[in-house]
Scaffold this active site. Sequence first.
Site, PDB file in Angstrom:
ATOM      1  N   ASP A 167     -11.550   2.707   3.759  1.00 53.82           N
ATOM      2  CA  ASP A 167     -11.937   1.293   3.726  1.00 53.82           C
ATOM      3  C   ASP A 167     -13.456   1.131   3.589  1.00 53.82           C
ATOM      4  OD1 ASP A 167     -10.010  -0.746   3.819  1.00 53.82           O
ATOM      5  OD2 ASP A 167      -9.542  -0.324   5.925  1.00 53.82           O
TER       6      ASP A 167
ATOM      7  N   LYS B  44       0.843  -1.210   0.000  1.00 50.12           N
ATOM      8  CA  LYS B  44       0.000   0.000   0.000  1.00 50.12           C
ATOM      9  C   LYS B  44       0.868   1.246   0.000  1.00 50.12           C
ATOM     10  CE  LYS B  44      -3.856  -2.219   2.301  1.00 50.12           C
ATOM     11  NZ  LYS B  44      -4.325  -2.711   3.588  1.00 50.12           N
TER      12      LYS B  44
ATOM     13  N   GLN C  95      -5.159  -1.428   9.500  1.00 47.46           N
ATOM     14  CA  GLN C  95      -5.088  -2.786   8.954  1.00 47.46           C
ATOM     15  C   GLN C  95      -5.730  -3.786   9.919  1.00 47.46           C
ATOM     16  OE1 GLN C  95      -3.892  -3.567   5.880  1.00 47.46           O
ATOM     17  NE2 GLN C  95      -4.345  -5.736   6.180  1.00 47.46           N
TER      18      GLN C  95
HETATM   19  N1  GUN Z   1      -7.433  -6.900   6.155  1.00 47.71           N
HETATM   20  C1  GUN Z   1      -7.749  -7.667   5.082  1.00 47.71           C
HETATM   21  N2  GUN Z   1      -8.345  -6.929   4.129  1.00 47.71           N
HETATM   22  C2  GUN Z   1      -8.399  -5.665   4.606  1.00 47.71           C
HETATM   23  C3  GUN Z   1      -8.885  -4.453   4.064  1.00 47.71           C
HETATM   24  O1  GUN Z   1      -9.419  -4.372   2.945  1.00 47.71           O
HETATM   25  N3  GUN Z   1      -8.753  -3.359   4.868  1.00 47.71           N
HETATM   26  C4  GUN Z   1      -8.183  -3.429   6.096  1.00 47.71           C
HETATM   27  N4  GUN Z   1      -8.127  -2.309   6.814  1.00 47.71           N
HETATM   28  N5  GUN Z   1      -7.729  -4.532   6.620  1.00 47.71           N
HETATM   29  C5  GUN Z   1      -7.823  -5.644   5.877  1.00 47.71           C
END
Ligand code: GUN
Length: 298
Positions: free
Chosen positions: A121, A54, A98
């Site tokens: 998100d 990311k 995350q």
């Molecule tokens: N963990 C697995 N997929 C995601 C996601 O799309 N966003 C976040 N914040 N954590 C994750």
Amino acid sequence: MSAEIIDGKAFAAGLRGRVAEKVAELKAGHGITPGLAVVLVGEDPASQVYVRNKGRQTLEAGMTSFEHRLPADAPEAELLDLVARLNADPAVHGILVQLPLPGHMNENLVINAIAPEKDVDGFHVINAGRLATGQDAMVPCTPLGCLMLLRDRLGALSGLNAVVIGRSNIVGKPMAQLLLRESCTVTTAHSRTRDIAALCRSADILVAAIGRPGTITGEWIKPGATVIDVGINRVETPEGKTKLVGDVDFESAREVAGAITPVPGGVGPMTIACLLANTITACCRIHGLPDPEGLTAG
Ligand code: GUN
């Protein structure tokens, strides 16, 4: 018949290119550099890989990347304090914490502490509610990426039968909402669904977000259907190595489906590309600018 392979990797590269153009426009025209903050608590290896990717792709798009790491035993109050500081920071337009969080933290509490307009998100209860009620929302990245691939392949989705397997807040539920918004007839299936194979055979669009490798075989698929495989499962090969596979048994499914996303190279790359696109959308809304055109189908 062998299915068309939907190239999510190429589609995501195109989307990242459009994001980078929009970033350049915001910088040159308005003096604004979109910023994305990612918070990682603990040292889960898969999460570390996601967070690194990311950060890299955020920088490649010309945006500012803020990375914050807390130890696995950090008190929840410390994370909430960090989120409050990011909420108040004008250089930060998107905040992503995350998941999963360590067991002593309340995920809902933390997610709902993020300012809804910075919740790139789309997990905040306000954004989930806005999506469910047809209002402008931040839309979760993985289902948004799936929708973009579906629209690209099928055009209008109105009237199609869609079956979504999986009912998570991250994928299954928002995916069903997005398909409903496209006027599909949507069924959400899960581990307790009876005769799931017959249900899947009724689907023009089949979205698999189960988290179990190779669950869906060709016999479950309607001939010509479009199959979107959200699963990312690491399995051992007979040679003792590991590889990534989806929730769909690709080899049998491709003989029946009209189109199918591979794993890797299908939905996976779309998630981060949509995260960057969401950050641009958040940035524009925060600054009172119109939503960027042509970035996402959200
Ligand atoms: N963990 C697995 N997929 C995601 C996601 O799309 N966003 C976040 N914040 N954590 C994750």
